[in-house]
Write a protein that holds these residues in place. Sequence first.
Motif, PDB file in Angstrom:
ATOM      1  N   SER A  27      67.841  43.080  32.781  1.00 36.60           N
ATOM      2  CA  SER A  27      67.006  42.310  33.712  1.00 36.60           C
ATOM      3  C   SER A  27      65.753  43.087  34.095  1.00 36.60           C
ATOM      4  O   SER A  27      64.651  42.535  34.113  1.00 36.60           O
ATOM      5  CB  SER A  27      67.793  41.950  34.965  1.00 36.60           C
ATOM      6  OG  SER A  27      68.808  41.044  34.654  1.00 36.60           O
ATOM      7  N   MET A  28      65.920  44.368  34.404  1.00 38.00           N
ATOM      8  CA  MET A  28      64.756  45.174  34.793  1.00 38.00           C
ATOM      9  C   MET A  28      63.760  45.288  33.652  1.00 38.00           C
ATOM     10  O   MET A  28      62.557  45.145  33.859  1.00 38.00           O
ATOM     11  CB  MET A  28      65.207  46.567  35.247  1.00 38.00           C
ATOM     12  CG  MET A  28      65.903  46.568  36.586  1.00 38.00           C
ATOM     13  SD  MET A  28      66.234  48.226  37.206  1.00 38.00           S
ATOM     14  CE  MET A  28      67.579  48.725  36.150  1.00 38.00           C
ATOM     15  N   LEU A  29      64.248  45.518  32.448  1.00 39.56           N
ATOM     16  CA  LEU A  29      63.361  45.632  31.300  1.00 39.56           C
ATOM     17  C   LEU A  29      62.680  44.301  30.989  1.00 39.56           C
ATOM     18  O   LEU A  29      61.503  44.270  30.621  1.00 39.56           O
ATOM     19  CB  LEU A  29      64.141  46.131  30.084  1.00 39.56           C
ATOM     20  CG  LEU A  29      63.314  46.588  28.902  1.00 39.56           C
ATOM     21  CD1 LEU A  29      62.319  47.664  29.300  1.00 39.56           C
ATOM     22  CD2 LEU A  29      64.217  47.091  27.796  1.00 39.56           C
ATOM     23  N   THR A  30      63.409  43.189  31.178  1.00 40.86           N
ATOM     24  CA  THR A  30      62.812  41.879  30.946  1.00 40.86           C
ATOM     25  C   THR A  30      61.682  41.609  31.939  1.00 40.86           C
ATOM     26  O   THR A  30      60.627  41.103  31.561  1.00 40.86           O
ATOM     27  CB  THR A  30      63.879  40.777  31.041  1.00 40.86           C
ATOM     28  OG1 THR A  30      64.918  41.061  30.115  1.00 40.86           O
ATOM     29  CG2 THR A  30      63.291  39.422  30.734  1.00 40.86           C
ATOM     30  N   TYR A  31      61.883  41.949  33.209  1.00 43.21           N
ATOM     31  CA  TYR A  31      60.815  41.776  34.201  1.00 43.21           C
ATOM     32  C   TYR A  31      59.606  42.655  33.872  1.00 43.21           C
ATOM     33  O   TYR A  31      58.462  42.219  34.015  1.00 43.21           O
ATOM     34  CB  TYR A  31      61.321  42.072  35.613  1.00 43.21           C
ATOM     35  CG  TYR A  31      62.032  40.908  36.243  1.00 43.21           C
ATOM     36  CD1 TYR A  31      61.322  39.829  36.748  1.00 43.21           C
ATOM     37  CD2 TYR A  31      63.422  40.872  36.331  1.00 43.21           C
ATOM     38  CE1 TYR A  31      61.963  38.757  37.317  1.00 43.21           C
ATOM     39  CE2 TYR A  31      64.074  39.804  36.898  1.00 43.21           C
ATOM     40  CZ  TYR A  31      63.344  38.748  37.400  1.00 43.21           C
ATOM     41  OH  TYR A  31      63.986  37.674  37.961  1.00 43.21           O
ATOM     42  N   LEU A  32      59.847  43.877  33.416  1.00 42.94           N
ATOM     43  CA  LEU A  32      58.740  44.759  33.039  1.00 42.94           C
ATOM     44  C   LEU A  32      57.972  44.200  31.840  1.00 42.94           C
ATOM     45  O   LEU A  32      56.741  44.222  31.815  1.00 42.94           O
ATOM     46  CB  LEU A  32      59.255  46.158  32.729  1.00 42.94           C
ATOM     47  CG  LEU A  32      59.613  47.016  33.930  1.00 42.94           C
ATOM     48  CD1 LEU A  32      60.296  48.306  33.481  1.00 42.94           C
ATOM     49  CD2 LEU A  32      58.372  47.340  34.737  1.00 42.94           C
ATOM     50  N   LEU A  33      58.699  43.699  30.848  1.00 45.15           N
ATOM     51  CA  LEU A  33      58.032  43.135  29.672  1.00 45.15           C
ATOM     52  C   LEU A  33      57.295  41.839  30.014  1.00 45.15           C
ATOM     53  O   LEU A  33      56.208  41.585  29.490  1.00 45.15           O
ATOM     54  CB  LEU A  33      59.033  42.911  28.544  1.00 45.15           C
ATOM     55  CG  LEU A  33      59.581  44.196  27.913  1.00 45.15           C
ATOM     56  CD1 LEU A  33      60.676  43.871  26.915  1.00 45.15           C
ATOM     57  CD2 LEU A  33      58.483  44.990  27.260  1.00 45.15           C
ATOM     58  N   ALA A  34      57.871  41.021  30.890  1.00 46.13           N
ATOM     59  CA  ALA A  34      57.182  39.791  31.318  1.00 46.13           C
ATOM     60  C   ALA A  34      55.914  40.144  32.096  1.00 46.13           C
ATOM     61  O   ALA A  34      54.874  39.488  31.937  1.00 46.13           O
ATOM     62  CB  ALA A  34      58.115  38.932  32.160  1.00 46.13           C
ATOM     63  N   ALA A  35      55.971  41.190  32.921  1.00 41.82           N
ATOM     64  CA  ALA A  35      54.772  41.637  33.641  1.00 41.82           C
ATOM     65  C   ALA A  35      53.718  42.142  32.659  1.00 41.82           C
ATOM     66  O   ALA A  35      52.520  41.915  32.852  1.00 41.82           O
ATOM     67  CB  ALA A  35      55.139  42.736  34.638  1.00 41.82           C
ATOM     68  N   ALA A  36      54.157  42.807  31.588  1.00 39.87           N
ATOM     69  CA  ALA A  36      53.216  43.281  30.574  1.00 39.87           C
ATOM     70  C   ALA A  36      52.555  42.110  29.847  1.00 39.87           C
ATOM     71  O   ALA A  36      51.364  42.154  29.538  1.00 39.87           O
ATOM     72  CB  ALA A  36      53.927  44.197  29.583  1.00 39.87           C
ATOM     73  N   VAL A  37      53.327  41.044  29.582  1.00 43.65           N
ATOM     74  CA  VAL A  37      52.759  39.854  28.938  1.00 43.65           C
ATOM     75  C   VAL A  37      51.739  39.194  29.856  1.00 43.65           C
ATOM     76  O   VAL A  37      50.667  38.774  29.410  1.00 43.65           O
ATOM     77  CB  VAL A  37      53.871  38.865  28.520  1.00 43.65           C
ATOM     78  CG1 VAL A  37      53.292  37.534  28.070  1.00 43.65           C
ATOM     79  CG2 VAL A  37      54.731  39.462  27.418  1.00 43.65           C
ATOM     80  N   ILE A  38      52.044  39.121  31.139  1.00 39.27           N
ATOM     81  CA  ILE A  38      51.100  38.550  32.108  1.00 39.27           C
ATOM     82  C   ILE A  38      49.816  39.370  32.131  1.00 39.27           C
ATOM     83  O   ILE A  38      48.702  38.823  32.124  1.00 39.27           O
ATOM     84  CB  ILE A  38      51.735  38.467  33.512  1.00 39.27           C
ATOM     85  CG1 ILE A  38      52.830  37.409  33.531  1.00 39.27           C
ATOM     86  CG2 ILE A  38      50.684  38.174  34.575  1.00 39.27           C
ATOM     87  CD1 ILE A  38      53.664  37.403  34.798  1.00 39.27           C
TER      88      ILE A  38
END
Length: 134
Positions: free
Chosen positions: A38-49
Amino acid sequence: MIRFITQAVLTAIALWITAAIVPGITVIPFAGEPPMNSMLTYLLAAAVIALVNALFGTVLRFISIPLYIVTLGLWSFVLNGLLLWTASLISSAWGWGLTIDHFWWSAVFGAIVLGFANWLVELVARAVGIGTHD
């Protein structure tokens, strides 16, 4: 590099707050150990944003200056919603990441909440001494 990582973590926290508040915005974690995925997914989604804002946001904001003037700045809410919607399309194409159900009620409102949450998280981080600005 440390500044970029700090900003990515703060944006991921703001995205987590946004997903908790706004109905229709969810983050689907990818396979792995439960807390870490979950933490890595939020970090990657923030990177995509961040990537979508860097690649498309600046150009679209410049092109739409007349719409900013005509709508007295309200166009920024729609444009930020469009950029968030685009980031969700990119990240959810992999089967995990940010998903948004509806454009008007989820993406535009989510962009407003994300902007406010990001401002609040950065304010708290600076007060604690984790500032992202020199």
